[in-house]
Design an enzyme around this catalytic site. Structure first.
Site, mmCIF file in Angstrom:
data_model
loop_
_atom_site.group_PDB
_atom_site.id
_atom_site.type_symbol
_atom_site.label_atom_id
_atom_site.label_comp_id
_atom_site.label_asym_id
_atom_site.label_seq_id
_atom_site.Cartn_x
_atom_site.Cartn_y
_atom_site.Cartn_z
ATOM 1 N N ILE A 23 0.826 -1.210 0.000
ATOM 2 C CA ILE A 23 0.000 0.000 0.000
ATOM 3 C C ILE A 23 0.862 1.264 0.000
ATOM 4 O O ILE A 23 0.485 2.271 -0.592
ATOM 5 C CB ILE A 23 -1.009 0.002 1.174
ATOM 6 C CG1 ILE A 23 -2.144 0.975 0.886
ATOM 7 C CG2 ILE A 23 -0.341 0.296 2.502
ATOM 8 C CD1 ILE A 23 -2.931 0.717 -0.374
ATOM 9 N N SER A 45 12.281 1.387 6.493
ATOM 10 C CA SER A 45 12.007 0.056 5.950
ATOM 11 C C SER A 45 13.121 -0.904 6.335
ATOM 12 O O SER A 45 14.296 -0.527 6.385
ATOM 13 C CB SER A 45 11.922 0.146 4.421
ATOM 14 O OG SER A 45 11.950 -1.143 3.852
ATOM 15 N N LYS A 99 -5.538 1.741 7.557
ATOM 16 C CA LYS A 99 -6.626 0.936 8.121
ATOM 17 C C LYS A 99 -6.184 -0.515 8.235
ATOM 18 O O LYS A 99 -5.373 -0.947 7.422
ATOM 19 C CB LYS A 99 -7.909 1.053 7.290
ATOM 20 C CG LYS A 99 -7.755 0.774 5.798
ATOM 21 C CD LYS A 99 -7.480 -0.572 5.251
ATOM 22 C CE LYS A 99 -8.164 -1.784 5.701
ATOM 23 N NZ LYS A 99 -7.790 -2.966 4.850
ATOM 24 N N ASP A 177 -9.843 -8.008 6.769
ATOM 25 C CA ASP A 177 -8.952 -6.898 6.387
ATOM 26 C C ASP A 177 -9.558 -6.122 5.212
ATOM 27 O O ASP A 177 -9.721 -4.902 5.303
ATOM 28 C CB ASP A 177 -7.543 -7.412 6.057
ATOM 29 C CG ASP A 177 -6.651 -6.285 5.566
ATOM 30 O OD1 ASP A 177 -6.181 -5.493 6.399
ATOM 31 O OD2 ASP A 177 -6.482 -6.153 4.337
HETATM 32 P P1 NAP Z 1 2.581 -5.462 3.059
HETATM 33 O O1 NAP Z 1 2.683 -5.424 1.584
HETATM 34 O O2 NAP Z 1 2.843 -6.739 3.747
HETATM 35 O O3 NAP Z 1 3.510 -4.318 3.622
HETATM 36 C C1 NAP Z 1 3.659 -4.083 5.005
HETATM 37 C C2 NAP Z 1 5.086 -3.603 5.265
HETATM 38 O O4 NAP Z 1 5.212 -3.325 6.646
HETATM 39 C C3 NAP Z 1 6.128 -4.628 4.936
HETATM 40 O O5 NAP Z 1 6.521 -4.559 3.595
HETATM 41 C C4 NAP Z 1 7.249 -4.226 5.867
HETATM 42 O O6 NAP Z 1 7.920 -3.153 5.266
HETATM 43 C C5 NAP Z 1 6.566 -3.612 7.062
HETATM 44 N N1 NAP Z 1 6.542 -4.468 8.256
HETATM 45 C C6 NAP Z 1 6.940 -4.131 9.499
HETATM 46 N N2 NAP Z 1 6.750 -5.116 10.364
HETATM 47 C C7 NAP Z 1 6.228 -6.128 9.679
HETATM 48 C C8 NAP Z 1 5.806 -7.425 10.034
HETATM 49 N N3 NAP Z 1 5.889 -7.876 11.301
HETATM 50 N N4 NAP Z 1 5.301 -8.224 9.066
HETATM 51 C C9 NAP Z 1 5.207 -7.784 7.800
HETATM 52 N N5 NAP Z 1 5.571 -6.533 7.405
HETATM 53 C C10 NAP Z 1 6.084 -5.723 8.341
HETATM 54 O O7 NAP Z 1 1.120 -4.992 3.519
HETATM 55 P P2 NAP Z 1 0.174 -3.909 2.833
HETATM 56 O O8 NAP Z 1 -0.745 -4.565 1.863
HETATM 57 O O9 NAP Z 1 0.981 -2.758 2.362
HETATM 58 O O10 NAP Z 1 -0.745 -3.530 4.086
HETATM 59 C C11 NAP Z 1 -0.266 -2.708 5.131
HETATM 60 C C12 NAP Z 1 -1.468 -2.025 5.749
HETATM 61 O O11 NAP Z 1 -2.147 -1.301 4.722
HETATM 62 C C13 NAP Z 1 -2.496 -3.013 6.320
HETATM 63 O O12 NAP Z 1 -3.035 -2.486 7.495
HETATM 64 C C14 NAP Z 1 -3.553 -3.102 5.225
HETATM 65 O O13 NAP Z 1 -4.845 -3.375 5.727
HETATM 66 C C15 NAP Z 1 -3.492 -1.699 4.658
HETATM 67 N N6 NAP Z 1 -3.971 -1.624 3.266
HETATM 68 C C16 NAP Z 1 -3.565 -2.530 2.319
HETATM 69 C C17 NAP Z 1 -4.095 -2.467 1.026
HETATM 70 C C18 NAP Z 1 -3.692 -3.415 -0.067
HETATM 71 O O14 NAP Z 1 -4.229 -3.332 -1.181
HETATM 72 N N7 NAP Z 1 -2.763 -4.356 0.137
HETATM 73 C C19 NAP Z 1 -5.039 -1.487 0.711
HETATM 74 C C20 NAP Z 1 -5.391 -0.557 1.692
HETATM 75 C C21 NAP Z 1 -4.858 -0.634 2.960
HETATM 76 P P3 NAP Z 1 9.519 -3.070 5.175
HETATM 77 O O15 NAP Z 1 9.943 -4.367 4.562
HETATM 78 O O16 NAP Z 1 9.672 -1.891 4.321
HETATM 79 O O17 NAP Z 1 9.996 -2.894 6.564
#
Ligand code: NAP
Length: 317
Positions: A23, A45, A99, A177
């Site tokens: 995101i 990150s 969120k 989620d």
């Molecule tokens: P993601 O791709 O897994 O990214 C989360 C990032 O957080 C990871 O890349 C990592 O970044 C960091 N991180 C820190 N501690 C972590 C841990 N224990 N486990 C995994 N990652 C960790 O997730 P995302 O889809 O971006 O979602 C993140 C948030 O945004 C969630 O709350 C989700 O509900 C919300 N969201 C997601 C979307 C979507 O389409 N995916 C849409 C709207 C909102 P680094 O490697 O850079 O440290």
């Protein structure tokens, strides 16, 4: 909630994105670049690199670098927000929470309280509330009596959550989620106390969070049937259908990006959800206010707490 403190003078706000995952890359970078109130100053990150701004491995390192940060956008999974929010607010930084704001209502309230006690903004940004037709849907709800409806939020996890272990771990909410986005819209267009009943969930054997959920929501005489489902390769639907007592109907599709009234043509508007989030964040920062609505997360907790559980086979993560 409003924090104490005098008016804050508007200026270019230097912001760091914390957690550079899907995101952050898909939405936050562009939304910050397009908003004249913000400047992306750093990324925090564990692994990312970036051509234009410095990348720090920890928030502590970003703070120690001498960059004069005003805010962070917390784009990490909901389970790991507390320490980051604590550190940021303790250093006077405003915090934008993706969120859901936290893994639990209790923790979300604790994050809001951190902002309260330190006089700095904490904003729980429910992006779906900034979808193009949410304001129209709210106006429609205000002008209609009792309605029945269906929420259908079915999506392919392989497309939207590739390799996301956290989603399937406790606090990651699983199918809730994405589903919580529908609840954020419903509770915005029809505010008030919704009661949840009849919850059932499907629980994959290799996960801690559900892959499907079904329940009913009631508010006075309004009744909504809710279906959330992850289906790999299946048809994706993010719809809210409402039928009012006088026979009028409203259909929101694509998470609020498309509207059809009374079975008429479906009208689409361009998506600007994250532009709306950053505009609101700037307003809250200028007023030193806190905005953390836990209502959608409260409903999810109620569903998880009361649901009948059906074990199902493993999911591919
Ligand atoms: P993601 O791709 O897994 O990214 C989360 C990032 O957080 C990871 O890349 C990592 O970044 C960091 N991180 C820190 N501690 C972590 C841990 N224990 N486990 C995994 N990652 C960790 O997730 P995302 O889809 O971006 O979602 C993140 C948030 O945004 C969630 O709350 C989700 O509900 C919300 N969201 C997601 C979307 C979507 O389409 N995916 C849409 C709207 C909102 P680094 O490697 O850079 O440290």
């Amino acid at each position: 909630m409003s924090a104490t403190g005098g008016p804050q003078v508007a200026h270019l706000r230097k912001i760091a994105i914390v957690g550079f995952g899907k995101i952050a890359r898909d939405q936050h970078v562009a939304a910050i670049a397009d908003n004249p109130d913000f400047q992306l100053e750093a990324i925090v990150s564990s692994s990312a690199t970036h051509e234009d701004v410095p990348v720090f491995r920890t928030i502590e390192a970003a703070l120690a670098s001498g960059l004069a940060l005003d805010a962070i956008a917390l784009c990490t999974p909901p389970q790991v927000r507390r320490d980051a929010c604590e550190l940021a607010t303790a250093n006077g930084l405003a915090v934008l929470l993706e969120k859901p704001p936290a893994a639990t209502v209790e923790e979300a309230r604790a994050l809001a309280a951190m902002g309260e006690s330190r006089g700095t903004t904490v904003f729980a940004g429910w992006h779906s509330r900034f979808a193009p037709f949410v304001a129209d849907a709210r106006a429609w709800c205000e002008s209609h009596d009792v309605f029945h409806g269906q929420i259908t939020w079915h999506e392919d996890p392989a497309k939207w959550h590739p390799g996301q272990q956290w989603l399937w771990q406790s606090g990651g909410l699983g199918v809730f989620d994405p589903g919580i986005n529908a609840l954020s819209i419903l509770t915005a267009i029809r505010p008030g106390t919704w009661q949840l009943a009849g919850a059932t969930i499907e629980q994959p054997e290799n996960a801690e969070t559900p892959s499907a959920a079904h329940f009913r929501l009631g508010r006075n005489e309004d009744e909504i049937d809710v279906s959330f489902r992850f289906s790999v390769g299946g048809t994706e639907t993010w719809s809210i259908r409402l039928l009012a007592e006088n026979g009028d109907s409203l259909l929101l599709l694509d998470g609020g990006g498309v509207l059809s009234l009374n079975g008429g043509p479906a009208v689409r508007r361009p998506n600007a959800e994250y532009a709306g989030i950053y505009q609101r964040f700037a307003e809250l920062m200028a007023a030193r206010q806190i905005e953390v609505d836990v209502t959608p997360l409260d409903l999810v907790e109620e569903a998880l707490r009361t649901a009948d559980i059906t074990p199902v086979g493993p999911v591919t993560i």
